[in-house]
Design a protein around this motif. Sequence first.
Motif, mmCIF file in Angstrom:
data_model
loop_
_atom_site.group_PDB
_atom_site.id
_atom_site.type_symbol
_atom_site.label_atom_id
_atom_site.label_comp_id
_atom_site.label_asym_id
_atom_site.label_seq_id
_atom_site.Cartn_x
_atom_site.Cartn_y
_atom_site.Cartn_z
ATOM 1 N N LYS A 387 7.842 55.132 33.873
ATOM 2 C CA LYS A 387 8.824 54.043 33.847
ATOM 3 C C LYS A 387 9.504 53.981 32.481
ATOM 4 O O LYS A 387 8.853 54.163 31.448
ATOM 5 N N SER A 388 10.803 53.676 32.479
ATOM 6 C CA SER A 388 11.536 53.565 31.219
ATOM 7 C C SER A 388 12.580 52.460 31.310
ATOM 8 O O SER A 388 12.985 52.043 32.406
ATOM 9 N N VAL A 399 14.622 52.995 34.819
ATOM 10 C CA VAL A 399 14.477 54.263 35.515
ATOM 11 C C VAL A 399 12.999 54.489 35.822
ATOM 12 O O VAL A 399 12.133 54.183 34.987
ATOM 13 N N SER A 401 10.155 57.390 37.893
ATOM 14 C CA SER A 401 9.947 58.691 38.537
ATOM 15 C C SER A 401 8.458 58.911 38.768
ATOM 16 O O SER A 401 7.625 58.156 38.261
ATOM 17 N N VAL A 475 11.414 57.795 43.166
ATOM 18 C CA VAL A 475 12.203 57.515 41.968
ATOM 19 C C VAL A 475 13.015 56.245 42.188
ATOM 20 O O VAL A 475 13.178 55.761 43.307
ATOM 21 N N ALA A 477 16.522 53.975 39.985
ATOM 22 C CA ALA A 477 17.367 53.718 38.821
ATOM 23 C C ALA A 477 18.228 52.509 39.147
ATOM 24 O O ALA A 477 18.807 52.423 40.237
ATOM 25 N N VAL A 500 22.141 59.127 34.463
ATOM 26 C CA VAL A 500 20.781 59.653 34.348
ATOM 27 C C VAL A 500 20.902 61.166 34.242
ATOM 28 O O VAL A 500 21.158 61.866 35.229
ATOM 29 N N TYR A 502 18.507 63.268 33.202
ATOM 30 C CA TYR A 502 17.271 63.990 33.533
ATOM 31 C C TYR A 502 16.225 62.969 33.935
ATOM 32 O O TYR A 502 16.089 61.909 33.294
ATOM 33 N N ARG A 503 15.497 63.279 35.017
ATOM 34 C CA ARG A 503 14.462 62.355 35.484
ATOM 35 C C ARG A 503 13.446 63.128 36.287
ATOM 36 O O ARG A 503 13.700 63.542 37.409
ATOM 37 N N ASP A 504 12.288 63.356 35.692
ATOM 38 C CA ASP A 504 11.166 63.915 36.435
ATOM 39 C C ASP A 504 9.883 63.404 35.794
ATOM 40 O O ASP A 504 9.894 62.445 35.021
ATOM 41 N N HIS A 508 12.582 61.139 30.901
ATOM 42 C CA HIS A 508 13.787 60.471 31.384
ATOM 43 C C HIS A 508 14.835 60.559 30.275
ATOM 44 O O HIS A 508 14.534 60.259 29.111
ATOM 45 N N VAL A 510 18.840 59.215 29.592
ATOM 46 C CA VAL A 510 19.942 58.383 30.083
ATOM 47 C C VAL A 510 21.004 58.299 29.000
ATOM 48 O O VAL A 510 20.687 58.075 27.820
#
Length: 749
Positions: A387-388, A399, A401, A475, A477, A500, A502-504, A508, A510
Amino acid sequence: MKVPFCLIDVLFAVGDQLSTEPRDALEDMLIWLNLWSGREASCNYKESPTALLFHLTEANGAWFRAITLLTGLYFELPPLVQWSVNEFNETMHVNTITSYVTEAPAASGPKPDYTPWDHGQAPNQLYGDHLFATLGFVAYLTDGSSRYGLSSEASAYLDEYFHQWLCWNTFHALEMPATRGRWPHLTQNGELFLGAVFMLNTASPRYADELARVVADWLAEHPGDLDMRQGDRGFATPWFGNFHLPFDTLIGQPLLATAETYLSPAASPPTGARYYPYSEFLAMRRPTWYAGMAMRSDQVPFGGLYREHDGGIVVMTDGNCTDYDDLDAAGRYLYSGITAMRGEPYQYWLRDQSPMAGGATLGDYAVGGMDLKLLVSADETYLWARKSCFAFDEEIVCVGSDIHSDDPREVLTYLHTFPDAGHSVQSGSGWLHDGVMGVALGDGRTPTVEDVEYDKDGLWHQVFISHGAKPSNAVYAFALLPEANAAETQSYAAHPDYSVLYRDASAHVVYDASSQTTGVVFFEATDNAAGHACNGPAQLIYTTGNGQVQSLAFYNPAYPAETTSYTLNVPVPPSAWLVNQAQNSPYVDGIEVRADGFQLSLSLPRFKGVTWLQTPPDLSPSSKTVNTPAPKFGEMVTYTITIHNSGGPSTDTVSVSDSIPAGLAYVPQSVTATLGTTSYSGGVIHWSGVLSDTSEVVITYAATVTEKDVRLITNTALIDAGSAGVYSRAATIVANGVTVHLPLVLKGW
């Protein structure tokens, strides 16, 4: 627990006016209440000088040590007074030198965000606002006493605890949950108000204007309500610990009157963003709204936490702050960004499994991230999520993932919770506005809204998205828009300002276009997250301008190593200023600059980070003036252009162009400047230079009036500061103006 203070109130205020019999009865009651409370409220860890009296250790032990102090002062018993003050001084000493994870002295000195409930180190387990109110009361009672007063160390801790921590975490007399240790809900900041009043009644209080703001905020929200019996279990009362010392008391009224003399001027609320590493709490403030993200990892073991520490976010605005007054059960369900099992209670759980939490701030901007792992049932089922949270200029982007669980219940991520009363809801595809603030949901999703009815708090609406039962790599956002209206929220959802990148499970990334700010949370080592790389968990945020990184902040959340060595790669080249900052930092082992970015090698202690914030240039104070406003034909006038930079250094070349208008003739070779290069050609004055080493440049030139008629003549200078903007500054003369002297008439003569 309130009774001893009621007795003290009467005895201190009018005891000498009572006859012997009622005074003796009240004094006997005070002694016996001390004995009863000491035995009933605490365990048998530590005894007072009177042995069975004040047999205290738990949180209530600190509160009743204050009763010991009051009783000792009233009966003039120096041993009791000395014992009580010694206990408080020892508490502050332990809090000053002991960190959560080691008993070694803390290199940073006092930790203003040290807010545990029962950390097992100090003799008085205080936390958050209790600490401030209790110590403020002791400081007031012993003010001016060289023998019985708080130590200089304790006094300094008390001042900085408020200034660095508590004054940031209050908004319109509401207090963020993270300031209250393990309590789960927003409360009205009665204890901060009470502590501020006590402190303002001491000699030469530090940060008096900030203390006054807390008092002013409370009185503005609670006019005429000095008893303040509001909120779940009375928590909104400005209780002194559990004492409930309201300001309708005989003691309280004169203290409040003194505090009110400080209300003009009260300080403006702090703005910007701050991260508190020892509490793993991220605060974000703007003039009209406040947000806090509460996290907790196993790096800062705490036990028995409520759910808001699972990465929960509360957003309060000028428009919705009254929603949180006098809450009961609804106060535990307010948090945006919470990922949880449907049906899981917001109660105590063993929530310390999460392996990482941290944050970094850069002026107004911030990033926070948490690697969430929760035990969600007695059957030892778990929930995991990365989580972010990113605070940019107009939005808070959340965000998530790698959301997965082995529990059979449905997994939800809550976006927003608000009451039905006072809100007019509008919504559409991917967005919702509650009448005050907006929510814009990414990934092409539309939120679900469910109604929840509370016995005391009425009808509320919970906005969430479902990840289904036993999700795998789910995921989300979404963006919270604290200041947007419904139309702006709808427009933002259609064309979001953030991307976004990159998100995995590893990271993350953003990017916010309007502020040119990029935030990154590294959950683990990664070689390429949209061009970013890091060899371990970390938080990163940076701003760009002119194709370069202008400012940067980086934080180390790693544990248990005392120091972590990082290799960080950023896919944007650094500015010369940033390179200089890095080269002069004691935490940087090296910087390698490439055409497409740079690599930093750092060695950071745990709970530490680096922040290199370059304030942008601000040339708005620049001006243009003329020495003679009404010259005649043939006269010479002198124009002065002052380029003034009230912001950070400007590394761009600044240029000025000033066209000589009809009616004026430039005086050859008259243009001069205190810095830079000047010229004149084609009827235009030119200047160029760099303000990196100065905040002000003065340019002057002369012109002769060639206009024979009466006419206004305006000429305008254009100041082009590159990325800092273009400014227009003008000066006007009245050529050949006629001066008229009006007769002076004095009334009565």
